[in-house]
Enzyme design. Structure first.
Site, PDB file in Angstrom:
ATOM      1  N   GLY A 178       0.986  -1.273   0.141  1.00  0.00           N
ATOM      2  CA  GLY A 178       0.070  -0.057   0.078  1.00  0.00           C
ATOM      3  C   GLY A 178       0.963   1.166  -0.006  1.00  0.00           C
ATOM      4  N   ASP A 179       1.794   1.502   0.647  1.00  0.00           N
ATOM      5  CA  ASP A 179       2.981   2.484   0.927  1.00  0.00           C
ATOM      6  C   ASP A 179       3.391   2.564  -0.567  1.00  0.00           C
ATOM      7  OD1 ASP A 179       2.812   3.353   3.868  1.00  0.00           O
ATOM      8  OD2 ASP A 179       3.202   1.312   4.122  1.00  0.00           O
ATOM      9  N   SER A 180       3.768   1.528  -1.133  1.00  0.00           N
ATOM     10  CA  SER A 180       4.737   1.530  -2.190  1.00  0.00           C
ATOM     11  C   SER A 180       3.780   2.103  -3.300  1.00  0.00           C
ATOM     12  CB  SER A 180       5.515   0.252  -2.570  1.00  0.00           C
ATOM     13  OG  SER A 180       6.272  -0.168  -1.367  1.00  0.00           O
TER      14      SER A 180
END
Length: 407
Positions: A178-180
């Site tokens: 999700g962060d990436s």
């Protein structure tokens, strides 16, 4: 593996040469965004807290007291320590931003404003500024003030719900996806905002990236299918729902093999390869709709054939038949794979103590202006003095700032 030079190369052939970025991020989403920009020539100045720095410096496997992940995530960046709770630290940060093209931050909404570094303040100093703001839920809405890591974004964005086996609870992927994903959208948004500034008179703007929205944007046909049919996509394990056949199969020796036989012509070749010419020639299986209606039967045929052979035989047979196939790679497989080696996707750098370290190479590949690793993640505050000198501070002033804890 390719070798990487650990001293700064000329940036004249880098597409983001001359772009200055100030990063106020920590951990993954913001720093991954700026890592992409740094890999392609942007000057990225990372602001860190004196004495501690980005927590990522201590995450996962360490070399000495520094995370191996850090050397990749912070490559090509400059580290400047600033105490943003001190007025002098904030003043220095504003001076840096006033001469920058992009600011990237991934704090909870309102934190930058409390520090005296909100959008209105920074825009007054630098009307052409592009401010990239990554947060769990975005800068507006009823959830804006809630903490939101990548796991929350993956859950709220729909990814976790459809990941896993149908009879088991949802599972996560093995990385902070999700962060990436949010970082990729943020880098893209920054480039679009710079392009707008270039063609629209020099005005800057805010790029507002919410982690849950970044994941939500990847959910393919989920929204229109629910709206039109009331269809809620559920977990289907390794099967690609509605697209047949595309699945994971286990060979006799325990190897896990991915087979993508969902193209019409590919399906025929796959069935011939597994000895089922009757299915290859069955007109009811000539398109995906027909195959999907008989998915259980088709998967049973493939499972049976794969299960009677060793993994390498399966790979060799299906590659010869021009069917998309692969074993599921571990990182050890990547280090030995001829495609990875031919494309030089793993490069070697030398750490400050002389240790050789393999790291992933830079993508995407640009033929005329490729990205590169100029240096690995810097020591905490490694570039503080040189940056302050550029701002006009002399040795005595820098020494005083250090003594009072500003840097």
């Amino acid at each position: 593996m390719s070798d990487s030079v650990n001293s700064e190369p000329a940036t004249k052939d880098k597409p983001l040469q001359g772009v200055r970025v100030i990063e106020f991020g920590t951990l993954i989403a913001g720093p991954f965004c700026t890592r992409i920009l740094a890999e392609f020539g942007a000057e990225v100045i990372k602001i860190e807290t004196p004495g501690t720095g980005d927590p990522l410096r201590k995450w996962r496997k360490l070399h000495g007291d520094t995370s191996l992940w850090w050397y990749v995530q912070a490559r090509n960046k400059q580290s400047v320590t600033l105490n943003l709770k001190s007025p002098e630290g904030v003043d220095i940060a504003r001076r840096l931003v006033a001469d920058a093209d992009i600011v990237v931050e991934n704090f909870r909404p309102g934190v930058m404003e409390k520090l005296g570094l909100g959008w209105e303040v920074l825009r007054a100093d630098n009307p052409g500024l592009v401010m990239v703001r990554l947060s769990g839920f975005g800068q507006t809405g009823p959830y804006r003030d809630q903490p939101g890591f990548g796991a929350i974004g993956e859950s709220m964005g729909g990814l976790r719900y459809i990941t896993g086996d149908p009879d088991l609870p949802p599972v996560k992927t093995g990385i902070s996806i999700g962060d990436s994903i949010a970082a990729l959208w943020a880098a893209l948004g920054a480039m679009m905002a710079l392009r707008h500034r270039e063609v629209a008179g020099g005005s800057g703007q805010v790029v507002d990236v919410a982690l849950y929205e970044a994941v939500f944007a990847m959910m393919e046909s989920m929204v229109p299918e629910f709206d039109h049919y009331g269809f809620i996509r559920e977990r289907t394990g390794n099967v690609m729902p509605g697209i047949t056949p595309s699945n994971t199969h286990t060979a006799r020796d325990g190897k896990h093999i991915i087979i993508g036989g969902n193209g019409d012509a590919i399906f025929k070749r796959l069935m011939v390869a597994v000895g089922r010419t009757d299915l290859a020639d069955d007109p009811s299986l000539a398109d995906n709709a027909g195959r999907d209606a008989r998915a259980a039967e088709i998967y049973g045929v493939i499972d049976d054939w794969v299960g009677r052979h060793d993994g390498q035989f399966v790979l060799d047979t299906l590659k010869a038949a021009d069917v998309p196939v692969s074993n599921i790679y571990s990182v050890a497989d990547m280090f030995a794979d001829p495609q990875y080696l031919a494309r030089q996707m793993i490069e070697r750098v030398t750490l400050p103590d002389g240790t050789s370290l393999a790291i992933p190479a830079v993508i995407p590949r640009l033929t005329a202006t490729p990205g590169a690793t100029a240096w690995v993640g810097p020591a905490l505050g490694e570039h503080t003095d040189s940056t302050l000198t550029r701002l006009g501070f002399d040795e005595g002033a820098i020494r005083r700032l250090r003594e009072v804890g500003v840097v």
